[in-house]
Design an enzyme around this catalytic site. Structure first.
Site, PDB file in Angstrom:
ATOM      1  N   HIS A 299       3.127  14.995 -12.095  1.00  0.00           N
ATOM      2  CA  HIS A 299       3.370  14.138 -13.260  1.00  0.00           C
ATOM      3  C   HIS A 299       4.815  14.295 -13.744  1.00  0.00           C
ATOM      4  O   HIS A 299       5.557  13.330 -13.857  1.00  0.00           O
ATOM      5  CB  HIS A 299       2.396  14.520 -14.375  1.00  0.00           C
ATOM      6  CG  HIS A 299       2.649  13.801 -15.677  1.00  0.00           C
ATOM      7  ND1 HIS A 299       1.810  12.847 -16.177  1.00  0.00           N
ATOM      8  CD2 HIS A 299       3.659  13.894 -16.579  1.00  0.00           C
ATOM      9  CE1 HIS A 299       2.278  12.382 -17.314  1.00  0.00           C
ATOM     10  NE2 HIS A 299       3.409  13.003 -17.591  1.00  0.00           N
ATOM     11  N   GLU A 300       5.183  15.518 -14.012  1.00  0.00           N
ATOM     12  CA  GLU A 300       6.484  15.769 -14.638  1.00  0.00           C
ATOM     13  C   GLU A 300       7.634  15.406 -13.703  1.00  0.00           C
ATOM     14  O   GLU A 300       8.667  14.934 -14.147  1.00  0.00           O
ATOM     15  CB  GLU A 300       6.592  17.224 -15.090  1.00  0.00           C
ATOM     16  CG  GLU A 300       5.528  17.638 -16.099  1.00  0.00           C
ATOM     17  CD  GLU A 300       5.623  16.896 -17.422  1.00  0.00           C
ATOM     18  OE1 GLU A 300       6.609  16.183 -17.644  1.00  0.00           O
ATOM     19  OE2 GLU A 300       4.686  17.024 -18.227  1.00  0.00           O
TER      20      GLU A 300
ATOM     21  N   HIS B 279       8.911  11.997 -14.084  1.00  0.00           N
ATOM     22  CA  HIS B 279       9.916  11.766 -15.128  1.00  0.00           C
ATOM     23  C   HIS B 279      11.326  12.066 -14.604  1.00  0.00           C
ATOM     24  O   HIS B 279      12.288  11.386 -14.953  1.00  0.00           O
ATOM     25  CB  HIS B 279       9.634  12.637 -16.352  1.00  0.00           C
ATOM     26  CG  HIS B 279       8.408  12.236 -17.124  1.00  0.00           C
ATOM     27  ND1 HIS B 279       8.188  10.952 -17.558  1.00  0.00           N
ATOM     28  CD2 HIS B 279       7.332  12.956 -17.536  1.00  0.00           C
ATOM     29  CE1 HIS B 279       7.033  10.904 -18.214  1.00  0.00           C
ATOM     30  NE2 HIS B 279       6.493  12.103 -18.208  1.00  0.00           N
TER      31      HIS B 279
ATOM     32  N   GLU C  42       4.770   6.716 -19.915  1.00  0.00           N
ATOM     33  CA  GLU C  42       3.947   7.706 -19.214  1.00  0.00           C
ATOM     34  C   GLU C  42       3.269   7.150 -17.963  1.00  0.00           C
ATOM     35  O   GLU C  42       2.802   7.911 -17.117  1.00  0.00           O
ATOM     36  CB  GLU C  42       2.879   8.265 -20.152  1.00  0.00           C
ATOM     37  CG  GLU C  42       3.424   9.168 -21.258  1.00  0.00           C
ATOM     38  CD  GLU C  42       4.164  10.390 -20.726  1.00  0.00           C
ATOM     39  OE1 GLU C  42       3.797  10.894 -19.643  1.00  0.00           O
ATOM     40  OE2 GLU C  42       5.112  10.827 -21.387  1.00  0.00           O
TER      41      GLU C  42
ATOM     42  N   TYR D  29      -2.760   5.654 -25.082  1.00  0.00           N
ATOM     43  CA  TYR D  29      -3.264   6.577 -24.053  1.00  0.00           C
ATOM     44  C   TYR D  29      -4.038   5.819 -22.974  1.00  0.00           C
ATOM     45  O   TYR D  29      -3.756   5.921 -21.782  1.00  0.00           O
ATOM     46  CB  TYR D  29      -4.171   7.647 -24.672  1.00  0.00           C
ATOM     47  CG  TYR D  29      -3.459   8.630 -25.568  1.00  0.00           C
ATOM     48  CD1 TYR D  29      -2.543   9.538 -25.039  1.00  0.00           C
ATOM     49  CD2 TYR D  29      -3.701   8.658 -26.930  1.00  0.00           C
ATOM     50  CE1 TYR D  29      -1.889  10.450 -25.855  1.00  0.00           C
ATOM     51  CE2 TYR D  29      -3.045   9.566 -27.756  1.00  0.00           C
ATOM     52  CZ  TYR D  29      -2.144  10.464 -27.216  1.00  0.00           C
ATOM     53  OH  TYR D  29      -1.505  11.364 -28.029  1.00  0.00           O
TER      54      TYR D  29
END
Ligand SMILES: [Zn+2]
Length: 708
Positions: free
Chosen positions: A497-498, A501, A526, A639
């Site tokens: 996930h990170e 970014h 996100e 979300y």
């Protein structure tokens, strides 16, 4: 990720993302490259690569911020002094984007210093400096001289390129949202109401923090709750007396998930759902009415419309329809899950007519997991040694995005084992950016996984492109004697996930800082990273690197992974319907409660909760303890929104010939989503990537709902 918007300028993208990298055996670097080599190569591509020095004393921290603010103020004065006849795109909007680079990078750097410095005094100075920075940024919105220059430029009705036109539109929109387009008297009224609102929301939040829900139980009443939890100091308060706090989430979940006695669960649920009822009940109504008044003065039908305008959903109606459609789509799955819970309750109580209540579902969901999916996620840890996992993940990202990572020597380090990585385009060799890796926990360091922006990407006034620099701050388990650092599967998911970014930053081509990297709409930012979490659940992906650290010939056991997935899926209907409860009540409160309408927010939210998940107990007031209503107001829908988009986007990879390794789809993602950033409407970017209109079907399918 946290971001701040200042008078039309997206500032200091304090991204959330992260990864780490082994201290030995670099993935792809062969010949040792230096930062200077990389910078020289960048210059040939008209790019600038920067690895800044980090402030190491409180004085340096203070000075950096003061200098950045003074320089920016001087430049703002220049814009503010322009006469209407002098305004051009370059000396108004272009200049604003340029002049914010130094303060944005300074705030980024100080934020990183605050989270990583080993010196407590430096961390404290950085915290103070960031407060000052934030005060200064708020004031930017109200610079009438600067607004007048922008307005004068807009009045020339210029013919602009699409991204420039968007920058003008977005900037004017931000001024309008701040009230600058209103006549003086009305603007003053809005400002007064905003101050009042700020005070009231602070009161609401402090009432949430102050709320206490102590409940005393006997041991018999707590049967099923783990003994070592109950034995803790502060919980065992008498011979046969245990005091649990409904306001402590951990206590709340322990009881609701484990207590065999329905009466105990019910009692605790009621106390929890009545927290801050007296103090925040009247306050909530006041806050919602005030928000509606402010929105009205600024020209919006509701506070929800005001809040959602700058996001991807754009209107409250779109966000509400999205949630309502999802609610309908989830009905069969919710019904099936509730039937499973009921089956277990009938079996346990012997009561054929037993029904599932709000206070039951967590308990029976837990029972279901124990009965059907007993699986020890800890067993997977042996398959994720840090070095191997990082290398494996790097290899995958390099392949699908057509990039190359090379480790280089950092010119300045805040910790000895800090790593610095250079990212280039694999085909042309063009330098694209830098990322740091700070791997292990230490005292005073940020305690999760996150990617922090350091240098923002943007086209500079002289035509060169400032490439971005980011830092991945991680907290991997440190190696033990005779054992490498071993990651949990959840950490592998976080890593994928990170690192998404990081890619979002590295691959940017946006001309303006306001739109570069992950400076995109908040309800979209996100989605690409959430999409990449799927990689960490795929056996084919994991088999490229995951292997038992004692015997690398041993691959990850497919059945454990499958069981983990199944167990997660088994209660997804309930999980999402609960999410929808919050999203729907948040939107309803921010559209229906208004001055003179006499809507009771508690009754309204209780009705929605009851219709969306399970009937709430009489007299409770969930909304008075729902902190999201203060700082994420009219935003909770985001979300599920991002989940749906990420599933939709993942489906493109899933149906492509190469699956999660498909290079063509990776390139499409790079070009249509990451490179563009906020330069165009994300709805357009997503459709270009998908090659078709957006759909919720892949999301419903992903969470176990059969679709056509
Ligand atoms: Zn994220």
């Amino acid at each position: 990720m946290k971001r701040e918007f200042i008078a039309g300028l997206a500032l200091a993208s304090l991204l959330a993302a992260c990864t780490g990298r082994p201290s030995s055996s670099p993935t792809s670097s062969t010949a040792k490259m230096t930062l200077a080599d990389f910078q020289a190569r960048a210059a040939r591509f008209n790019n600038v690569i920067s690895a800044p020095d980090y402030e190491t004393s409180p004085t340096a921290v203070k000075q950096s911020l003061e200098t950045a603010i003074a320089n920016a103020n001087a430049a703002l004065d220049g814009v503010g002094r322009l006469k209407p006849a002098e305004v051009t795109f370059a000396n108004t909007l272009g200049a604003l984007d340029d002049l914010m680079l130094e303060p944005a990078n300074t705030a980024n750097r100080l934020n990183l210093v605050k989270e990583t410095s080993r010196d407590a005094a430096v961390r404290e100075a950085a915290t103070e400096a960031l407060k000052k920075f934030s005060e200064w940024s708020v004031g930017l919105e109200y610079r009438e001289d600067v607004y007048a220059a922008v307005k004068a430029f807009a009045d020339t009705k210029p013919a602009l390129a699409p991204v420039e036109a968007k920058l003008l539109r977005d900037t004017l929109r931000d001024y309008r949202r701040a009230g600058l387009a209103l006549p003086k008297a009305e603007r003053d009224e809005v400002e007064k109401m905003r101050k009042e609102l700020a005070a009231l929301t602070t009161d609401f939040e402090s009432n949430v923090n102050k709320a206490r829900g102590p409940v005393k139980f006997t041991q018999a009443e707590l049967a099923g709750v783990p003994g070592d939890f109950l034995a803790q100091e502060g919980i065992k308060t008498g011979d046969d007396e245990y005091t649990l706090m409904a306001n402590i989430t951990f206590h709340y979940l322990m009881v609701l998930e484990n207590a065999k006695s329905e009466a105990t669960r019910k009692k605790f649920q009621i106390v929890h759902d009545s927290l801050a009822k007296e103090s925040n009940g009247p306050l909530l109504k006041q806050i919602l009415e005030l928000r509606s008044k402010i929105a009205d003065r600024l020209g919006y039908a509701s506070w929800a419309d005001y809040q959602i305008e700058p996001k991807m959903a754009k209107t409250a109606a779109t966000a509400t329809k999205f949630l309502s459609d999802l609610k309908t789509g989830l009905q069969p799955k919710l019904d099936a899950e509730l039937a499973e819970f009921r089956r277990l309750k009938v079996k346990e109580t012997g009561d054929a007519g037993a029904q599932i209540h709000l206070w039951d579902w967590r308990y029976y969901a837990n029972e279901l997991k124990k009965e059907k999916y007993s699986v020890d996620a800890e067993q997977l840890r042996d398959f994720f040694p840090l070095d191997r996992s990082l290398n494996g993940m790097f290899a995958i990202y390099q392949k699908i995005f057509g990039v190359k990572f090379q480790q280089i020597e950092p010119p300045a380090r805040w910790v000895d084992d800090l790593q610095l990585w250079a990212v280039s385009d694999a085909r042309s060799g063009e330098p694209l950016g830098l990322f740091y890796l700070d791997l292990f926990p230490r005292d005073g360091k940020y305690n999760h996984f996150a990617c922090f922006g350091v240098v923002e990407g943007k086209q500079l006034a002289d035509g060169r492109y400032q490439r971005p620099t980011v830092a991945m701050v991680c907290n991997f388990p440190p190696p033990q004697p005779g054992k490498p650092s071993l990651m949990g599967h959840d950490e592998v998911v976080t890593l994928f996930h990170e690192f998404g970014h990081v890619m979002h930053a590295m691959l940017t081509r946006a001309p303006f800082m306001r739109y570069s990297g992950s400076n995109v709409e908040r309800d979209f930012v996100e989605a690409p990273s959430q999409m990449l979490e799927n990689w960490a659940w795929d056996k084919n992906v994991l088999d490229t690197f995951a292997a038992d650290y004692r015997d690398p010939a041993k691959k990850i056991p497919g059945e454990i992974l499958a069981k983990l997935k199944e167990s997660d899926l088994a209660i997804k209907g309930t999980f999402y319907r609960r999410q929808l409860c919050f999203g729907l009540l948040d939107l309803a409160l921010h559209t229906q409660v208004r001055e003179g309408a006499d809507v009771d927010p508690i009754a309204l939210s209780n009705k929605i909760l009851s219709e969306t998940l399970l009937p709430v107990p009489e007299g409770t007031s969930f909304a008075t303890y729902f902190g999201h209503l203060m700082h994420y107001d009219a935003g909770y829908y985001g979300y599920a929104w991002a989940d749906a988009i990420s599933a939709d986007m993942a489906s493109v990879f899933e149906s492509s010939p190469g699956g999660y390794f498909d290079v063509k789809t990776g390139l499409q993602l790079r070009n249509e989503i990451y490179a563009v950033g906020g330069s165009r409407d994300p709805n357009v970017s997503i459709e270009k990537f998908l090659g078709r209109p957006q759909s919720n079907q892949p999301f419903l399918k992903k969470i176990g709902i059969a679709t056509q």
